[in-house]
Scaffold this motif. Structure first.
Motif, short mmCIF file in Angstrom:
data_model
loop_
_atom_site.label_atom_id
_atom_site.label_comp_id
_atom_site.label_asym_id
_atom_site.label_seq_id
_atom_site.Cartn_x
_atom_site.Cartn_y
_atom_site.Cartn_z
N ARG A 162 -9.20 8.32 2.11
CA ARG A 162 -7.75 7.37 1.90
C ARG A 162 -6.61 7.66 1.70
O ARG A 162 -5.57 7.34 2.38
CB ARG A 162 -8.15 6.35 0.60
CG ARG A 162 -7.31 5.29 0.31
CD ARG A 162 -7.58 4.61 -0.75
NE ARG A 162 -6.43 3.43 -1.21
CZ ARG A 162 -6.54 2.09 -0.53
NH1 ARG A 162 -7.47 1.83 0.11
NH2 ARG A 162 -5.60 1.28 -0.79
N ALA A 163 -6.32 8.91 0.99
CA ALA A 163 -5.23 9.55 0.62
C ALA A 163 -4.62 10.03 2.16
O ALA A 163 -3.38 9.91 2.36
CB ALA A 163 -5.16 10.70 -0.30
N ARG A 222 0.90 -1.26 -0.11
CA ARG A 222 -0.04 0.00 -0.06
C ARG A 222 1.11 1.23 0.03
O ARG A 222 0.50 2.38 -0.72
CB ARG A 222 -1.06 0.06 1.18
CG ARG A 222 -2.05 1.01 1.30
CD ARG A 222 -3.02 0.72 2.30
NE ARG A 222 -3.89 1.78 2.57
CZ ARG A 222 -5.01 1.81 3.72
NH1 ARG A 222 -4.95 0.44 4.05
NH2 ARG A 222 -5.54 2.54 3.77
N ARG A 223 2.08 1.49 0.93
CA ARG A 223 2.80 2.25 0.89
C ARG A 223 3.54 2.51 -0.53
O ARG A 223 3.61 3.80 -0.99
CB ARG A 223 4.15 2.28 1.70
CG ARG A 223 3.78 2.36 3.34
CD ARG A 223 5.03 2.73 4.12
NE ARG A 223 5.85 1.55 4.01
CZ ARG A 223 5.70 0.27 4.71
NH1 ARG A 223 4.81 0.33 5.66
NH2 ARG A 223 6.64 -0.70 4.60
N ASP A 263 -3.48 6.95 4.22
CA ASP A 263 -2.16 6.34 3.56
C ASP A 263 -1.10 7.24 3.85
O ASP A 263 -0.03 6.84 4.38
CB ASP A 263 -2.23 6.08 2.06
CG ASP A 263 -3.20 5.01 1.77
OD1 ASP A 263 -3.70 4.33 2.64
OD2 ASP A 263 -3.64 4.83 0.50
N ALA A 321 -1.66 11.12 -8.47
CA ALA A 321 -2.50 11.41 -7.45
C ALA A 321 -3.28 12.57 -7.50
O ALA A 321 -3.99 12.85 -6.46
CB ALA A 321 -1.35 11.15 -5.98
N ASP A 352 2.62 6.59 6.47
CA ASP A 352 3.61 5.94 5.58
C ASP A 352 4.86 6.29 6.53
O ASP A 352 5.13 7.41 7.23
CB ASP A 352 3.74 6.99 4.40
CG ASP A 352 5.01 6.79 3.41
OD1 ASP A 352 6.00 6.44 3.84
OD2 ASP A 352 4.48 6.41 2.23
N SER A 360 2.31 1.75 -3.46
CA SER A 360 1.56 2.23 -4.37
C SER A 360 1.13 3.61 -4.25
O SER A 360 1.13 4.51 -5.11
CB SER A 360 0.16 1.35 -4.49
OG SER A 360 -0.83 1.80 -5.23
N ALA A 361 1.03 4.21 -3.14
CA ALA A 361 0.88 5.68 -2.80
C ALA A 361 1.99 6.41 -3.37
O ALA A 361 1.72 7.70 -3.67
CB ALA A 361 0.36 5.68 -1.18
N ARG A 394 2.05 9.47 -6.27
CA ARG A 394 2.66 10.85 -6.09
C ARG A 394 3.74 11.21 -6.89
O ARG A 394 3.71 12.07 -7.46
CB ARG A 394 2.92 10.70 -4.56
CG ARG A 394 1.56 10.87 -3.46
CD ARG A 394 2.21 11.32 -2.33
NE ARG A 394 0.78 11.10 -1.37
CZ ARG A 394 -0.06 12.09 -1.28
NH1 ARG A 394 0.11 13.33 -1.86
NH2 ARG A 394 -1.08 12.13 -0.38
#
Length: 312
Positions: free
Chosen positions: A213-214, A25-26, A217, A38, A221, A28-29, A33
């Motif tokens: 969600r943003a 998940r980290r 996340d 994003a 992080d 992907s986020a 960015r």
């Protein structure tokens, strides 16, 4: 004994699975960015990029509102406020050095100047807004950077960190140790994935689904958590900026509730307002994060900012 071993094995498997999911998940986020997918823009500097978002007023702008994030908070956290203000103001939200996709050593005052020189046709009239530690950082930037100091007409400190209280906290080994321990637990929770399961940052906020969600996340992080720890140490070591005279009007906007209860929180914010010679407004029903993280509270803050923009 066999049951204990089975339980430990199940716990280990769950932790390992959570850790793998959190890492994915980290990644992907962060990738979204860095690639600009994003929903934010990337501003190039000589030593890296700045992740930001610029909203232009739908008509003639009364001012440009620059928003300074709190500790380990994403630019998406301003979503309710920025959406409301963009009707009459230009709005700039961005990530400081080390957060999100921002990879530059430039100071906040330098970043803001560079972006606004490119995005605005003439020198803007700025209302500088800071939440939490962002309030202290905004005071520091206005004090130290001439370009920003000459253009800021009003400084709005939203439930701001008090420089004096921060210095006292870091002078106490016991209180400083608790803060460092909290960062360590958050970092480990980010690695293991447990922070994603019960994320305390999300308890007070209620954004639109994608923003929520943003926000979640970003706050868990591990890279942002490490950067927040370094940033807090840095500003605690130079927290005397708020004692200097400020060249603009200042307004303090406080949440009703703080971690020590409403009375202690109000006294703390009143003390900050008194030292700065600033009027103070309280957003009833709000807490430290909900003051900009819930639409009903952010709307009240936006109204105060719009009023200040018209007067400045």
């Amino acid at each position: 004994m066999a049951v204990d071993r089975l339980a430990l094995g199940a716990f280990g498997l769950l932790t390992a699975t959570s850790s793998v999911v959190a890492a994915a998940r980290r990644g992907s986020a962060r990738s979204a960015r860095r690639s600009g997918t994003a929903g934010n823009s990337l501003f190039p500097t000589h030593d890296g990029v700045v992740e930001y978002r610029y909203l232009r007023a739908r008509g003639t702008a009364t001012a440009t509102v620059v928003c300074e994030n709190g500790l380990c908070a994403p630019l998406e956290g301003w979503d309710w406020l920025a959406t409301e203000l963009a009707g009459t103001c230009n709005v700039l939200v961005y990530h400081r050095a080390g957060y999100g996709a921002t990879r530059t050593r430039h100071e906040p005052g330098e970043i803001i100047e560079a972006i606004l020189r490119e995005r605005e046709a003439s020198d803007p009239r700025i209302v500088y807004v800071g939440h939490s530690l962002g309030g202290l950082i905004a005071v520091d930037a206005v004090t130290r950077f001439p370009w920003l100091r000459n253009r800021v007409r009003q400084l709005v400190l939203i439930d701001s960190t008090d420089a004096a209280e921060l210095a006292v906290m870091f002078d106490s080994p016991e209180r400083r140790g608790k803060v460092e321990q909290s960062f360590l637990l958050e970092y480990l929770g980010g690695i293991l994935g447990t922070l994603a399961i019960a994320n305390p940052f999300l308890r007070e906020v209620d954004y639109r689904a994608g923003v929520q969600r943003a926000f979640g996340d970003f706050s868990i992080d591990t890279r942002n958590i490490r950067n927040a720890q370094r940033e807090l140490r840095r500003y605690a070591a130079s927290a005397d900026a708020a004692t200097h005279p400020l060249p603009c009007r200042v307004q303090v906007v406080a949440a009703e509730y703080g971690p020590d209860g409403p009375d202690a929180h109000r006294r703390s914010q009143e003390s900050l307002a008194g030292r700065l010679g600033a009027p103070m407004s309280v957003v009833l029903g709000s807490a430290h994060r909900s003051i900009i993280g819930r639409q009903e509270h952010a709307s009240q803050v936006a109204a105060l900012i719009r009023d200040g923009a018209r007067q400045s």
